[in-house]
Scaffold this active site. Sequence first.
Site, PDB file in Angstrom:
ATOM      1  CG  HIS A   1      -8.893  -4.394  -3.636  1.00  0.00           C
ATOM      2  ND1 HIS A   1      -9.523  -3.316  -4.179  1.00  0.00           N
ATOM      3  CD2 HIS A   1      -9.093  -4.310  -2.295  1.00  0.00           C
ATOM      4  CE1 HIS A   1     -10.079  -2.604  -3.206  1.00  0.00           C
ATOM      5  NE2 HIS A   1      -9.838  -3.195  -2.053  1.00  0.00           N
TER       6      HIS A   1
ATOM      7  CG  ASP B   1     -10.719  -1.913  -6.705  1.00  0.00           C
ATOM      8  OD1 ASP B   1      -9.921  -1.461  -5.863  1.00  0.00           O
ATOM      9  OD2 ASP B   1     -10.746  -3.108  -7.041  1.00  0.00           O
ATOM     10  CG  HIS B   2      -8.717   2.064  -2.537  1.00  0.00           C
ATOM     11  ND1 HIS B   2      -9.531   1.195  -1.873  1.00  0.00           N
ATOM     12  CD2 HIS B   2      -7.465   1.802  -2.135  1.00  0.00           C
ATOM     13  CE1 HIS B   2      -8.795   0.440  -1.079  1.00  0.00           C
ATOM     14  NE2 HIS B   2      -7.546   0.778  -1.227  1.00  0.00           N
TER      15      HIS B   2
END
Lengths: 382, 504
Positions: free
Chosen positions: B254, B191-192
């Site tokens: 996110h 999950d950047h």
Amino acid sequence: MAALTDTLVLDHGAAGNLRRIEELLMLLWTPAGEGDSTSVRACMGNLIVYLEREDDRNDIEYIIHEVVRARPSRVILMFAYPDLPDEPVQVSVSAHCWLEEHGGERVCSEQIRIRATGRRIQDLPGIVVPLLVSDVPVHLWWRDRFLEHQDIFEKFIDSIDHVIYEGLHWKKLPEKVARIEELMKRLQGRVAVTNFNWSRLLPWQQRIAQFFDHGLYDRELDNLCRVSIEYHTPPQQTEGRFFQALLLSGWLASQLGWKLRGGSREGNRVHYQLHAKDGRDIRISIGHKEMPSPGTKGIQKLRFEFEHRGASFAFGIDRDQENQMLFLQVNKEGACGLAQKVRHVSASFATLVLRGMENYQSSSMVFERAFANAAAMLTAVS
Amino acid sequence: MSDNPLREGLSHVRVPEPCVLVIFGATGDLTHRKLIPALYHLAARGLMPPYFAVVGVARRPKTTEEFRAEMRKAVESEDEVERALWDRFEQSLFYHVSEFTDTSGYQKLKQLLEKLDREQGTAGNRLYYLATAPDQFEVVAAQLQQAGLNKGGGWQRLVVEKPFGVDLASARELNKKLRRVFAEKDLYRIDHYLGKETVQNIMVFRFANAIFEPLWNEQHIDHVQITVNEILGMEGRGKFYEQVGAMRDMVQNHMMQLLSLTAMEPPVALDPEAIRDEKVKVLRNIRPLSDDDIKTSVVRAQYSAGSLGGEEVPGFLEEPNVSPESGTETFLAMRLRIDNIRWAGVPFYLRHGKRLPRYGTEIAIQFKSGPQVLFNRNQPVEVPPNALVIRIQPDEGIAFRIDTKVPGPEMRINAVKMDFRYGQVYGHESPEAYERLLLDAMAGDPTLFIRGDETEESWLLFDRILKAWEQQKGAPLPQYAAGERGPEAADALMERDGRAWRRI
């Protein structure tokens, strides 16, 4: 916001002088009028700089601008001219400003310039110390001959966290090293001491440490038996550059627990015999070549040789000819030749100051030990 | 690494062990825009392993030389390339053409990897990166297993990009299938958002600053608002977005990560499992939403045509590759409650939408108002509550709203903002999230990756919402005009609680 205030002549008594400097600082943050854009004041620390050379003024402005962009700080520049006749101390205030990335706000750091001549240079600590921003670190960069005016420096000791000095132009190396060593012992635990010769070694230290990080070579530290260091030096930096090589050797010795047994000179090389805790003998060899300035300077090549049960291999780090890369290579029979290229830009003064400001807490103990070993190595061949 | 005595006093930037990074989907956008530039920057800084190779795998036929040239162009389009560095770096890049379903292609890949081990010294360590469409995740994993590429002399890890399933059942199924091939400890769900400095700073801010932790609970905090606002619309992603919507694209992953980090208890140690254990506990403690809750606490909507940034923009249903009857939400607001001692009675409001007037991601901690009696004895004086805002993007930083007396003879109180911005203080941009995450995956540090049970716990919550929405299928969604603050129902959700959304 004003870029530079009028110069203030300090002749109003101690309290009056300081109040007037504070007023100048306030003025700096007062919008000049409608349409004058506001700025953000940023401050992560104090940076005091001691200078004695008039021709340094422009250089230092440039360096400080680079430093405060990366690490916003209140900067106090002390221009000390001990050889000029006594004159009233002069103060002016200005700011280094820049725009945030992607067109954000204007960010500024304050800069106070103080000019003192003759005996009035003794007044500098009394003017500077009340101007320090509290609760953030205080760094003192002694740009010129460190310990030449030790009485002034001593007055700062209770007010600073860290002192940085250059070591490249040292003459009479044994005497200088002994004085610094004495000072470091006295300041231990109170003021961190680092020098640029040490900060310049950081990329080399990182590469050496990385080599032993991963599983392939982490055990080879116990098989390290020979270290060779080559450096280039311009004629006027011979002693300073030699001490830089000694700092690197001293760092290896202190971190790896090697004890110095003796040293010898042989032409352009010095050799040291050391003893590891496990009884192993280690040899460090340092060689240099004098280069005309400008040219490549400092450490050029390192070689580490390992031996274990009759088998041997070597790890080397070389600067490339363009002086912008480090080339890392392993020569080991039956193994893939490691060949990495990594960026290695010679550090600017701003970078060196920043390295000192950012790492002084973590690196000062390591530096002190490396320095002590380097001093012992110097004595062994003096 | 901690045993390396030469590390004392130096920054502990981890250099991973020698390995091969195998990227499935090597001709795709992610590889060009993020992965290869990140690897090049890491190599230039000397942070790549001493022996490493990158093998790009894709269906499109091309040679290794063509792949290298394409990757160079990709890096050049983002940044300046230093020739000497690139010349060395590209020697580590290789291309392997194969259909993802072609068993013989994996056998050939195996031969290539073994050859690289011999020639490049990569020691049998493999990091497989699935930069493919989600429907290929299971296919590639199964083929890796069949070819024996999930085991060997070194370590083998698998990096998976989101989405991790489209609902609870598919997430469980995906986890089950991936775990058949790789142990959970070797699965790196990326999950950047977790690679962003400010997100990592949430824990430092909470647990390193002793003044905040005692206030971080229901006694002092009135509510928390987590907002991810976007100006952008579909930008050519209409077909993809219609499948996922705001919930799957942003909220379920996110935003739940942001919520977990904000609400978690202090971990027993700063190790990956301890941190992820605490994050999972938060998700487990979120009160499940009943059907009534979903009606009253969840608002979804679609943007209609409007004006934004001085331009007329189309509505979602008029976007290319979006069905005019689409029931996909482009806006989602919701209220969640965490049933534990720390957060009892403190609502967490989440809000995310596209085509909103301002871009920004933040976590706002709204403190309770102090006792008013002192200032209200003679005449009413408004005392605004304190607020702490952690800005994730843009202008990463932290702001604190405090009350001050307005100078003058009367007692007037004004809220002022103390504002810390990374860009102002540290003066340089944070490293790209993918650089950090790739480095961690190669080094075997899963702290900033999502564990399987995290994805499932999160889906458990959102699955109920999806099921409730399923029953309303066909009903038109409420609309908000592009460039406006979102649907009225979102404001009403807050007003019913006596609160209001922050203007960001």
